[in-house]
Design an enzyme around this catalytic site. Structure first.
Site, PDB file in Angstrom:
ATOM      1  N   THR A   1      -8.872   1.660   8.474  1.00  0.00           N
ATOM      2  CA  THR A   1      -9.110   1.210   9.709  1.00  0.00           C
ATOM      3  C   THR A   1     -10.218   0.471  10.454  1.00  0.00           C
ATOM      4  OG1 THR A   1      -8.649   3.869   9.515  1.00  0.00           O
ATOM      5  CG2 THR A   1      -9.686   3.607  11.202  1.00  0.00           C
TER       6      THR A   1
ATOM      7  N   ASP B   1       0.962  -1.815   0.236  1.00  0.00           N
ATOM      8  CA  ASP B   1       0.177  -0.436  -0.140  1.00  0.00           C
ATOM      9  C   ASP B   1       0.263   1.226   0.021  1.00  0.00           C
ATOM     10  OD1 ASP B   1      -2.576   1.315  -0.178  1.00  0.00           O
ATOM     11  OD2 ASP B   1      -3.153   1.300   2.448  1.00  0.00           O
ATOM     12  N   HIS B   2       0.339   1.935  -0.107  1.00  0.00           N
ATOM     13  CA  HIS B   2       1.002   3.895  -0.288  1.00  0.00           C
ATOM     14  C   HIS B   2       2.267   3.916  -0.023  1.00  0.00           C
ATOM     15  CE1 HIS B   2      -2.338   6.226  -0.217  1.00  0.00           C
ATOM     16  NE2 HIS B   2      -2.955   5.235   0.196  1.00  0.00           N
TER      17      HIS B   2
ATOM     18  N   VAL C   1      -9.943  -1.039   2.653  1.00  0.00           N
ATOM     19  CA  VAL C   1     -10.493  -0.892   4.429  1.00  0.00           C
ATOM     20  C   VAL C   1      -9.383  -1.063   5.346  1.00  0.00           C
ATOM     21  CG1 VAL C   1     -11.873  -0.958   5.300  1.00  0.00           C
ATOM     22  CG2 VAL C   1     -12.342  -1.376   3.342  1.00  0.00           C
TER      23      VAL C   1
HETATM   24  P1  13P Z   1      -9.585   3.539   5.741  1.00  0.00           P
HETATM   25  O1  13P Z   1      -8.213   3.148   6.568  1.00  0.00           O
HETATM   26  O2  13P Z   1      -9.893   4.543   5.950  1.00  0.00           O
HETATM   27  O3  13P Z   1     -10.154   2.241   5.401  1.00  0.00           O
HETATM   28  O4  13P Z   1      -8.384   3.782   4.319  1.00  0.00           O
HETATM   29  C1  13P Z   1      -7.491   2.386   3.895  1.00  0.00           C
HETATM   30  C2  13P Z   1      -6.779   2.995   2.915  1.00  0.00           C
HETATM   31  O5  13P Z   1      -7.099   3.612   1.454  1.00  0.00           O
HETATM   32  C3  13P Z   1      -5.327   2.824   2.878  1.00  0.00           C
HETATM   33  O6  13P Z   1      -5.010   2.783   1.571  1.00  0.00           O
END
Ligand code: 13P
Length: 280
Positions: free
Chosen positions: A234, A83-84, A232
């Site tokens: 958090t 991710d990111h 998703v």
């Molecule tokens: P949330 O934590 O708001 O669900 O977002 C997760 C996300 O977009 C990770 O890249």
């Protein structure tokens, strides 16, 4: 079983009547069997995404080995995605370890530089059959502990999205259309019209970040409007920590630690099953 890249996983998802894939952030290794249980019980392919913070905490290789092993034993087509990440060296580390998908996040850069860097990552990834996600526009909230202030949120424009996709050929594009990372309470306001126009102009799978806090109705509309990957993160963390706080508080130090963790893992399975149910 091999790990699937995003495009391969999307084909499996479509064949099983899913319109989009949920990509779920794994926060600790304890959660991993709970993710697979949700995928098995919903007959869904599984996309697991890892922040660079979590990858460094757990180790890239441990993640690849554990995910591969469970994908094999549970017979779940699975994609392991970084991710990111705005550091190309970390992306190479993930690919070398065996991740099957990566996100290069150059959303904080000028468009031209974002394009150049995304292309570099694509050149490396394509040779290894690894899919690449990029981001255009700035999504608000907190990414891996780093805050993006409200005044820095910029929505993705149709023109920029089209140019970016044409010039990079990226596999999937994260767009800023009103969601916010990490927002647990309150409602995101998705700009469905903007999303529909970007979908039409790019003809490329779009990614909705900040899936926590999006209402079920908005989620279904976004998926109908062209979103094919929904992040998703958090929500699983909130459920897991919340249950652990309750169980640890009630427990005794010589109770088996699994008694504290099982309710937390079950709550995570429940979150995934509910979200996956929205993507049919
Ligand atoms: P949330 O934590 O708001 O669900 O977002 C997760 C996300 O977009 C990770 O890249």
């Amino acid at each position: 079983m091999k790990l699937y890249n995003f495009n391969e996983l999307l084909s499996v998802a479509k064949a099983r009547d899913f319109k989009a894939i949920g990509s779920f952030n794994l926060h600790c290794l304890e959660m991993l069997p709970a993710f697979f249980k949700a995928a098995r019980d919903t007959h869904s392919p599984l996309m697991i995404q890892i922040s660079t913070g979590t990858a460094e905490y757990l180790g890239y290789k441990l993640l690849v080995d554990s995910v591969r092993s469970l994908a094999e034993s549970e017979q779940v087509p699975t994609c392991l995605h970084l991710d990111h990440c705005s550091d190309i060296a970390s992306i190479v580390t993930a690919i070398d370890a065996g991740f099957s998908s990566v996100m290069y996040d150059g959303s904080h850069l000028e468009m031209d530089e974002n394009i150049v860097n995304t292309r570099k990552v694509i050149d490396i990834a394509r040779q290894r059959n690894v899919s690449v996600e990029a981001e255009l526009g700035a999504i608000g909230g907190s990414e891996d502990g780093k805050a993006v202030a409200e005044e820095d949120i910029t929505f993705t424009t149709v023109e920029d999205a089209k140019r970016f996709v044409d010039e990079t050929g990226v596999d999937m594009l994260a767009v800023s259309v009103g969601t916010v990372h990490g927002m647990y309470t309150g409602k995101a306001h998705i700009q469905h019209q903007r999303l529909a126009e970007i979908t039409e102009a790019t003809q490329t799978p779009l990614v909705l970040h900040g899936g926590t806090g999006v209402s079920d109705e908005d989620m279904r509309r976004a998926v109908a409007g062209g979103i094919e990957k929904v992040n998703v993160g958090t929500e699983m963390n909130v459920q897991w920590v919340g249950r652990c706080m309750q169980t640890f508080e009630k427990g005794k130090v010589n109770d088996s630690v699994r008694k504290f963790l099982i309710p937390a893992n079950n709550a995570v399975t429940q979150v995934l099953m509910e979200k996956i149910g929205l993507f049919k």
